[in-house]
Scaffold this motif. Structure first.
Motif, PDB file in Angstrom:
ATOM      1  N   LEU A  77      63.621 -67.873 -13.326  1.00  0.00           N
ATOM      2  CA  LEU A  77      62.575 -68.162 -14.296  1.00  0.00           C
ATOM      3  C   LEU A  77      61.781 -66.905 -14.650  1.00  0.00           C
ATOM      4  CD1 LEU A  77      61.004 -70.290 -15.935  1.00  0.00           C
ATOM      5  CD2 LEU A  77      59.585 -70.674 -13.896  1.00  0.00           C
ATOM      6  N   LEU A  78      61.450 -66.119 -13.621  1.00  0.00           N
ATOM      7  CA  LEU A  78      60.695 -64.889 -13.849  1.00  0.00           C
ATOM      8  C   LEU A  78      61.524 -63.877 -14.638  1.00  0.00           C
ATOM      9  CD1 LEU A  78      58.146 -63.234 -13.369  1.00  0.00           C
ATOM     10  CD2 LEU A  78      59.097 -62.532 -11.162  1.00  0.00           C
ATOM     11  N   LYS A  79      62.815 -63.752 -14.297  1.00  0.00           N
ATOM     12  CA  LYS A  79      63.672 -62.811 -15.033  1.00  0.00           C
ATOM     13  C   LYS A  79      63.834 -63.243 -16.485  1.00  0.00           C
ATOM     14  CE  LYS A  79      66.411 -61.007 -11.182  1.00  0.00           C
ATOM     15  NZ  LYS A  79      67.772 -60.910 -10.586  1.00  0.00           N
ATOM     16  N   GLY A  80      63.952 -64.558 -16.700  1.00  0.00           N
ATOM     17  CA  GLY A  80      64.043 -65.037 -18.079  1.00  0.00           C
ATOM     18  C   GLY A  80      62.784 -64.745 -18.866  1.00  0.00           C
ATOM     19  N   TRP A  81      61.630 -64.892 -18.212  1.00  0.00           N
ATOM     20  CA  TRP A  81      60.369 -64.568 -18.886  1.00  0.00           C
ATOM     21  C   TRP A  81      60.280 -63.084 -19.218  1.00  0.00           C
ATOM     22  CZ3 TRP A  81      56.477 -66.192 -21.602  1.00  0.00           C
ATOM     23  CH2 TRP A  81      55.289 -65.473 -21.636  1.00  0.00           C
ATOM     24  N   LEU A  82      60.688 -62.225 -18.266  1.00  0.00           N
ATOM     25  CA  LEU A  82      60.663 -60.788 -18.516  1.00  0.00           C
ATOM     26  C   LEU A  82      61.625 -60.406 -19.628  1.00  0.00           C
ATOM     27  CD1 LEU A  82      60.504 -59.426 -14.845  1.00  0.00           C
ATOM     28  CD2 LEU A  82      58.644 -59.557 -16.511  1.00  0.00           C
ATOM     29  N   LEU A  83      62.800 -61.050 -19.663  1.00  0.00           N
ATOM     30  CA  LEU A  83      63.754 -60.760 -20.727  1.00  0.00           C
ATOM     31  C   LEU A  83      63.198 -61.194 -22.086  1.00  0.00           C
ATOM     32  CD1 LEU A  83      66.580 -59.847 -21.608  1.00  0.00           C
ATOM     33  CD2 LEU A  83      67.409 -62.153 -21.102  1.00  0.00           C
ATOM     34  N   TYR A  84      62.531 -62.344 -22.106  1.00  0.00           N
ATOM     35  CA  TYR A  84      61.960 -62.824 -23.368  1.00  0.00           C
ATOM     36  C   TYR A  84      60.869 -61.879 -23.857  1.00  0.00           C
ATOM     37  CZ  TYR A  84      59.715 -65.904 -26.744  1.00  0.00           C
ATOM     38  OH  TYR A  84      59.176 -66.442 -27.881  1.00  0.00           O
ATOM     39  N   THR A  85      60.008 -61.430 -22.959  1.00  0.00           N
ATOM     40  CA  THR A  85      58.940 -60.506 -23.377  1.00  0.00           C
ATOM     41  C   THR A  85      59.496 -59.165 -23.812  1.00  0.00           C
ATOM     42  OG1 THR A  85      58.642 -59.900 -21.045  1.00  0.00           O
ATOM     43  CG2 THR A  85      57.203 -61.610 -21.934  1.00  0.00           C
ATOM     44  N   SER A  86      60.631 -58.746 -23.192  1.00  0.00           N
ATOM     45  CA  SER A  86      61.225 -57.471 -23.628  1.00  0.00           C
ATOM     46  C   SER A  86      61.870 -57.594 -25.010  1.00  0.00           C
ATOM     47  CB  SER A  86      62.257 -57.007 -22.602  1.00  0.00           C
ATOM     48  OG  SER A  86      63.330 -57.930 -22.523  1.00  0.00           O
ATOM     49  N   LEU A  87      62.408 -58.781 -25.327  1.00  0.00           N
ATOM     50  CA  LEU A  87      63.000 -58.983 -26.652  1.00  0.00           C
ATOM     51  C   LEU A  87      61.950 -59.272 -27.718  1.00  0.00           C
ATOM     52  CD1 LEU A  87      66.120 -61.174 -25.707  1.00  0.00           C
ATOM     53  CD2 LEU A  87      66.058 -58.732 -26.229  1.00  0.00           C
ATOM     54  N   HIS A  88      60.789 -59.773 -27.307  1.00  0.00           N
ATOM     55  CA  HIS A  88      59.694 -60.088 -28.245  1.00  0.00           C
ATOM     56  C   HIS A  88      58.429 -59.367 -27.768  1.00  0.00           C
ATOM     57  CE1 HIS A  88      62.588 -63.423 -28.427  1.00  0.00           C
ATOM     58  NE2 HIS A  88      62.271 -63.513 -29.725  1.00  0.00           N
ATOM     59  N   PRO A  89      58.356 -58.065 -28.006  1.00  0.00           N
ATOM     60  CA  PRO A  89      57.197 -57.307 -27.500  1.00  0.00           C
ATOM     61  C   PRO A  89      55.880 -57.713 -28.168  1.00  0.00           C
ATOM     62  CG  PRO A  89      58.562 -55.942 -28.924  1.00  0.00           C
ATOM     63  CD  PRO A  89      59.312 -57.202 -28.728  1.00  0.00           C
ATOM     64  N   ASP A  90      55.925 -58.324 -29.365  1.00  0.00           N
ATOM     65  CA  ASP A  90      54.696 -58.710 -30.054  1.00  0.00           C
ATOM     66  C   ASP A  90      54.236 -60.121 -29.689  1.00  0.00           C
ATOM     67  OD1 ASP A  90      56.892 -59.835 -31.161  1.00  0.00           O
ATOM     68  OD2 ASP A  90      56.195 -59.710 -33.243  1.00  0.00           O
ATOM     69  N   ARG A 114      52.299 -63.050 -28.061  1.00  0.00           N
ATOM     70  CA  ARG A 114      50.986 -63.252 -27.448  1.00  0.00           C
ATOM     71  C   ARG A 114      50.839 -64.738 -27.160  1.00  0.00           C
ATOM     72  NH1 ARG A 114      51.664 -58.782 -27.198  1.00  0.00           N
ATOM     73  NH2 ARG A 114      50.330 -56.996 -27.735  1.00  0.00           N
ATOM     74  N   PRO A 115      50.450 -65.117 -25.972  1.00  0.00           N
ATOM     75  CA  PRO A 115      50.290 -66.547 -25.668  1.00  0.00           C
ATOM     76  C   PRO A 115      49.156 -67.142 -26.475  1.00  0.00           C
ATOM     77  CG  PRO A 115      49.458 -65.205 -23.868  1.00  0.00           C
ATOM     78  CD  PRO A 115      50.146 -64.268 -24.798  1.00  0.00           C
ATOM     79  N   ALA A 116      49.334 -68.372 -26.953  1.00  0.00           N
ATOM     80  CA  ALA A 116      48.317 -69.058 -27.749  1.00  0.00           C
ATOM     81  C   ALA A 116      47.177 -69.513 -26.855  1.00  0.00           C
ATOM     82  CB  ALA A 116      48.945 -70.249 -28.454  1.00  0.00           C
ATOM     83  N   ASP A 117      46.063 -69.788 -27.533  1.00  0.00           N
ATOM     84  CA  ASP A 117      44.886 -70.261 -26.817  1.00  0.00           C
ATOM     85  C   ASP A 117      45.058 -71.761 -26.567  1.00  0.00           C
ATOM     86  OD1 ASP A 117      42.502 -70.623 -25.635  1.00  0.00           O
ATOM     87  OD2 ASP A 117      41.271 -70.261 -27.427  1.00  0.00           O
ATOM     88  N   HIS A 118      45.543 -72.107 -25.378  1.00  0.00           N
ATOM     89  CA  HIS A 118      45.817 -73.509 -25.066  1.00  0.00           C
ATOM     90  C   HIS A 118      44.540 -74.312 -24.865  1.00  0.00           C
ATOM     91  CE1 HIS A 118      50.091 -72.663 -24.704  1.00  0.00           C
ATOM     92  NE2 HIS A 118      49.783 -71.608 -23.947  1.00  0.00           N
ATOM     93  N   VAL A 119      43.421 -73.640 -24.636  1.00  0.00           N
ATOM     94  CA  VAL A 119      42.165 -74.367 -24.414  1.00  0.00           C
ATOM     95  C   VAL A 119      41.691 -75.022 -25.707  1.00  0.00           C
ATOM     96  CG1 VAL A 119      39.769 -74.128 -23.661  1.00  0.00           C
ATOM     97  CG2 VAL A 119      41.579 -72.801 -22.549  1.00  0.00           C
ATOM     98  N   SER A 120      41.960 -74.372 -26.836  1.00  0.00           N
ATOM     99  CA  SER A 120      41.499 -74.912 -28.113  1.00  0.00           C
ATOM    100  C   SER A 120      42.370 -76.041 -28.641  1.00  0.00           C
ATOM    101  CB  SER A 120      41.455 -73.789 -29.153  1.00  0.00           C
ATOM    102  OG  SER A 120      42.765 -73.255 -29.329  1.00  0.00           O
TER     103      SER A 120
END
Length: 406
Positions: free
Chosen positions: A232-245, A247-253
């Protein structure tokens, strides 16, 4: 022959000590660099059976027995192997036991002594091999297969260990102590080796292998959990490397929070009665006692057309007639008292021509004697006549009884 073996053993051990550097270099490297050592020394080690060449174009390696000796002495967990072939060891033990019995039957005591020594060595070696395998498994478990570097390798090593444990348990099931007891017979030495020693060893090892198997399954579950989180962590790192821009949305709103982030525990738990709390037992019993049964079904009460009077008068006396068989037994007791002689129950039955079955008659006579009060029973003596059961010891077959005055 013993002196030759002694000399050969001393010579082999001296060569191991004299050429310890070459042997340890080969052990650590896995193969011998022949150019770095004296060819005559290498040839001596080959003739002694310490080094061998698997293929003509392969380098020299240590014999398996020498490597196993070093692994055991150095407690090296990297390449130590588990011998799960229990069936072959048991077959060898049974064969040697048969040789010993044959030599003893033929009065060949020297051969019998040699076979008994070999049998003892195989039995104790078999027990030590089982305990060694279990120690090796516990060592792998305690360091969590630390001699391999990745989680996938640890899982493969764990699955290998589980298969070895299963093979060991299946092999131990092949040991039938009824068969070993038949082989041993009444020979004390064989019974001590084949029954007592093996049974204690196999029982202890089977229990410990069950514990090892449970620990391996628990460890395998933890390894797979770690691997899942790692993926799961490696998949997240791979996703962030492929999509450097990204940004997580504001889930509180957001009005609907995704279940992935909605992990907070409820502040107030739902109310429920704790029936396992002994301090509230009295209060619960009090609540249950005040519960009223509510029945919504209409009960129809039937009214009689007219009142019926039930006359109540004095009860009538009635007598229960005595059992004729019991009366006949009483007559038998009176006959014994009148004659004062020892009298057989079956003879009395035949003389009086009574219509009762002999077995029922004897049962009733015994029951009549046992039913007497203690002060009346003291005036009589009852002796059963018969014989012991020919097959089942402790059982006595009663054919007749004799009664007389005490």
């Amino acid at each position: 022959m013993s002196s030759n073996l002694h000399q050969a053993g001393v010579k082999l051990l001296k060569q191991l000590g004299r050429h310890a550097d070459i042997i340890m270099d080969t052990y650590l490297a896995g193969a011998l660099n022949e150019d770095a050592h004296d060819p005559s020394v290498v040839e001596k080690l080959k003739q002694a059976g310490i080094l061998w060449r698997p293929e003509p174009d392969q380098a020299l390696r240590l014999k398996r027995s020498v490597r196993a000796l070093l692994e055991e002495g150095l407690s090296d967990e990297r390449n130590r192997q588990i011998d799960a072939n229990v069936g072959s060891a048991l077959a060898t033990i049974k064969t040697l036991a048969s040789h010993y019995k044959e030599a003893r039957h033929n009065a060949d005591y020297s051969a019998a002594e040699a076979y008994l020594a070999d049998l003892s060595e195989h039995v104790y070696s078999f027990a030590d091999s089982l305990r060694y395998s279990i120690r090796l498994l516990w060592g792998r478990i305690n360091n969590e297969f630390g001699y391999v570097g990745t989680i996938n390798a640890k899982i493969r090593e764990n699955e290998l260990a589980q298969s070895q444990v299963s093979e060991l348990l299946n092999g131990l099931e092949l040991c039938q102590f009824s068969e070993l007891g038949e082989i041993a017979g009444d020979i004390r030495e064989l019974r001590k080796l084949l029954v007592t020693t093996l049974q204690e060893t196999i029982s202890d090892c089977a229990q410990e292998l069950s514990a090892v198997q449970g620990r391996l399954l628990e460890l395998l579950g933890r390894f797979r959990q770690i691997r899942g989180r790692t993926r799961l962590l490696k998949g997240w790192l791979l996703y962030t490397s492929l999509h450097p821009d990204y940004r997580p949305a504001d889930h509180v709103s957001q009005q609907a929070v995704p279940s992935l982030f909605n992990r907070a525990e409820p502040i107030l738990a739902p109310a429920a009665v704790d029936v396992h709390n002994s301090s509230q037992e009295l209060e619960l019993l009090n609540l249950v006692a005040h519960i009223k049964a509510i029945s919504r079904h209409v009960v129809v009460v039937g009214a009689r057309e007219q009142e019926v009077a039930v006359p109540i008068g004095p009860s009538e006396d009635f007598d229960l007639p005595d059992n004729p068989l019991k009366q006949a037994v009483d007559g038998y007791f009176i006959e014994v008292i009148a004659s004062g002689l020892r009298q057989s129950a079956l003879e009395y039955l035949v003389d009086k021509g009574l219509p009762w079955d002999p077995e029922s008659w004897i049962y009733q006579v015994i029951g009549g004697y046992e039913g007497l009060a203690d002060e009346h029973k003291a005036y009589f003596e009852l002796e059963p006549l018969g014989e012991a059961h020919p097959t089942y010891s402790g059982n006595f077959i009663i054919r007749d009884v004799e009664l007389w005055l005490a």
